[in-house]
Motif scaffolding. Structure first.
Motif, mmCIF file in Angstrom:
data_model
loop_
_atom_site.group_PDB
_atom_site.id
_atom_site.type_symbol
_atom_site.label_atom_id
_atom_site.label_comp_id
_atom_site.label_asym_id
_atom_site.label_seq_id
_atom_site.Cartn_x
_atom_site.Cartn_y
_atom_site.Cartn_z
ATOM 1 N N MET A 1 19.555 75.658 38.781
ATOM 2 C CA MET A 1 20.959 77.027 39.133
ATOM 3 C C MET A 1 21.076 76.788 37.198
ATOM 4 S SD MET A 1 22.113 78.622 41.144
ATOM 5 C CE MET A 1 20.916 78.256 42.161
ATOM 6 N N VAL A 2 20.444 75.601 36.330
ATOM 7 C CA VAL A 2 21.062 75.005 35.046
ATOM 8 C C VAL A 2 20.067 76.156 34.491
ATOM 9 C CG1 VAL A 2 21.100 72.864 33.476
ATOM 10 C CG2 VAL A 2 21.643 72.557 35.861
ATOM 11 N N LEU A 3 18.861 76.303 35.009
ATOM 12 C CA LEU A 3 17.977 77.091 34.559
ATOM 13 C C LEU A 3 18.521 78.078 33.850
ATOM 14 C CD1 LEU A 3 15.136 77.112 32.330
ATOM 15 C CD2 LEU A 3 13.941 77.379 34.275
ATOM 16 N N THR A 4 18.992 78.979 35.374
ATOM 17 C CA THR A 4 19.277 80.312 35.679
ATOM 18 C C THR A 4 20.386 80.242 33.985
ATOM 19 O OG1 THR A 4 18.557 80.384 37.618
ATOM 20 C CG2 THR A 4 20.343 81.516 37.121
ATOM 21 N N GLY A 5 21.219 79.366 34.600
ATOM 22 C CA GLY A 5 22.735 79.404 33.521
ATOM 23 C C GLY A 5 22.074 79.228 32.331
ATOM 24 N N PHE A 6 21.272 78.284 31.854
ATOM 25 C CA PHE A 6 21.306 78.831 30.676
ATOM 26 C C PHE A 6 20.724 80.335 29.614
ATOM 27 C CE2 PHE A 6 17.777 78.034 26.839
ATOM 28 C CZ PHE A 6 18.546 76.923 26.116
ATOM 29 N N VAL A 7 19.279 80.290 30.772
ATOM 30 C CA VAL A 7 19.195 82.042 30.105
ATOM 31 C C VAL A 7 19.625 82.600 30.425
ATOM 32 C CG1 VAL A 7 16.887 83.046 30.562
ATOM 33 C CG2 VAL A 7 16.418 81.012 31.391
ATOM 34 N N SER A 8 20.649 82.865 31.359
ATOM 35 C CA SER A 8 21.828 83.653 31.178
ATOM 36 C C SER A 8 22.999 83.830 30.191
ATOM 37 C CB SER A 8 22.446 83.770 32.650
ATOM 38 O OG SER A 8 22.125 83.922 33.572
ATOM 39 N N GLY A 9 22.686 82.492 29.539
ATOM 40 C CA GLY A 9 23.865 82.339 28.634
ATOM 41 C C GLY A 9 23.503 82.694 27.091
ATOM 42 N N ALA A 10 21.979 82.600 27.215
ATOM 43 C CA ALA A 10 21.105 82.910 25.906
ATOM 44 C C ALA A 10 21.629 83.682 25.991
ATOM 45 C CB ALA A 10 20.344 81.646 25.885
ATOM 46 N N ALA A 11 21.090 84.870 27.365
ATOM 47 C CA ALA A 11 20.976 86.703 26.653
ATOM 48 C C ALA A 11 22.061 86.787 25.699
ATOM 49 C CB ALA A 11 20.832 86.901 28.009
ATOM 50 N N LEU A 12 23.366 86.412 26.126
ATOM 51 C CA LEU A 12 24.844 86.696 25.830
ATOM 52 C C LEU A 12 25.321 86.141 24.806
ATOM 53 C CD1 LEU A 12 26.156 86.968 29.105
ATOM 54 C CD2 LEU A 12 25.587 89.443 28.295
ATOM 55 N N ILE A 13 24.737 84.886 24.477
ATOM 56 C CA ILE A 13 25.204 84.405 23.264
ATOM 57 C C ILE A 13 24.128 84.248 22.143
ATOM 58 C CG2 ILE A 13 25.134 82.077 21.684
ATOM 59 C CD1 ILE A 13 26.014 80.677 25.028
ATOM 60 N N VAL A 14 23.444 85.004 22.385
ATOM 61 C CA VAL A 14 22.228 85.425 21.564
ATOM 62 C C VAL A 14 22.298 85.863 20.117
ATOM 63 C CG1 VAL A 14 19.564 85.225 20.249
ATOM 64 C CG2 VAL A 14 20.740 83.519 21.769
ATOM 65 N N ALA A 15 22.788 87.337 20.734
ATOM 66 C CA ALA A 15 23.544 88.908 19.896
ATOM 67 C C ALA A 15 23.792 88.245 19.074
ATOM 68 C CB ALA A 15 23.946 89.700 21.123
ATOM 69 N N ILE A 16 23.540 89.272 17.991
ATOM 70 C CA ILE A 16 24.233 88.784 16.585
ATOM 71 C C ILE A 16 25.342 89.575 16.808
ATOM 72 C CG2 ILE A 16 24.021 89.511 14.412
ATOM 73 C CD1 ILE A 16 22.622 87.212 15.430
ATOM 74 N N GLY A 17 26.452 89.089 16.549
ATOM 75 C CA GLY A 17 27.436 89.298 16.435
ATOM 76 C C GLY A 17 28.725 88.697 15.100
ATOM 77 N N ALA A 18 29.867 88.921 15.341
ATOM 78 C CA ALA A 18 30.604 88.852 13.942
ATOM 79 C C ALA A 18 30.663 87.737 13.967
ATOM 80 C CB ALA A 18 32.281 88.743 14.438
ATOM 81 N N GLN A 19 31.161 86.299 15.403
ATOM 82 C CA GLN A 19 31.253 84.959 15.607
ATOM 83 C C GLN A 19 29.545 83.933 14.916
ATOM 84 O OE1 GLN A 19 30.446 83.414 19.292
ATOM 85 N NE2 GLN A 19 31.665 81.933 18.569
ATOM 86 N N ASN A 20 28.288 84.939 15.477
ATOM 87 C CA ASN A 20 27.400 84.540 14.676
ATOM 88 C C ASN A 20 26.901 84.497 13.575
ATOM 89 O OD1 ASN A 20 26.432 83.644 17.374
ATOM 90 N ND2 ASN A 20 25.237 85.668 17.664
#
Length: 197
Positions: free
Chosen positions: A1-20
């Motif tokens: 579950m932790v790895l699944t959460g890591f991959v899912s979270g990374a997929a959404l967070i890494v997208a370049i946006g204003a915060q990044n």
């Protein structure tokens, strides 16, 4: 579950946006990097936890929350874009003098908070989508959240402190003008996209 959460979270967070883009800029300026990274990570943890606790359903049922965040975020991003573009067109001497002076911690944290919480996509991605994915794992949903939060820690730390390490190479005034121009253009586009729905 932790790895699944890591991959899912990374997929959404890494997208370049204003915060990044803001975290990157703070790293390149070597200004308040640790507090800004910490604020972004804590915001993600709070929003992911809220989604796993069921707040995503509330956000879906109150569409005016998304509309308010969309308008507030759009106006804020356009204002930030204007400031970045104005910095980009300043003469190199003025830019160099400005870069030597550090901005306040309060301003950096308020800007990071605004870029985080006035972005309606953060609620859709972090609260609704990650919340739904977490809740799909039943009792293991908090392990999923732990994985997603870990992705946030890794990403924002790498972005902020990686940029900090590159600041010496990218510290020339001409480079800063390009960075500010790109950030300004990106913020302007994102702001207009939010306002136009």
């Amino acid at each position: 579950m932790v790895l699944t959460g890591f991959v899912s979270g990374a997929a959404l967070i890494v997208a370049i946006g204003a915060q990044n883009a803001f975290v990157l800029r703070q790293g390149l300026r070597r200004e308040h990097v640790a507090p800004v990274v910490l604020l972004c990570v804590l915001a993600d943890v709070v929003l992911m936890s809220a989604g796993a606790a069921g707040l995503g359903l509330l956000v879906e049922r109150l569409p005016w929350l998304e509309t308010a965040a969309r308008w507030g975020g759009g106006l804020f991003l356009i204002g930030y874009a204007v400031l970045a573009i104005r910095r980009a067109v300043r003469p190199p001497a003025a830019l160099e003098a400005r870069e030597r002076g550090a901005g306040s911690l309060t301003t950096a944290l308020l800007t990071a908070a605004a870029l985080t919480f006035l972005n309606p996509h953060v609620y859709l991605d972090t609260v609704v989508l990650l919340g739904a994915l977490a809740n799909g794992h039943g009792e293991d949903r908090w392990q999923f959240v732990l994985g997603s939060a870990s992705a946030s820690v890794v990403w924002f730390s790498a972005l902020g402190f990686g940029a900090y390490r590159l600041a010496g190479v990218l510290g020339r005034p001409a480079t800063w003008r390009v960075v500010d121009a790109v950030i300004g253009a990106m913020m302007l586009v994102l702001g207009l996209v939010l306002l136009l729905g």
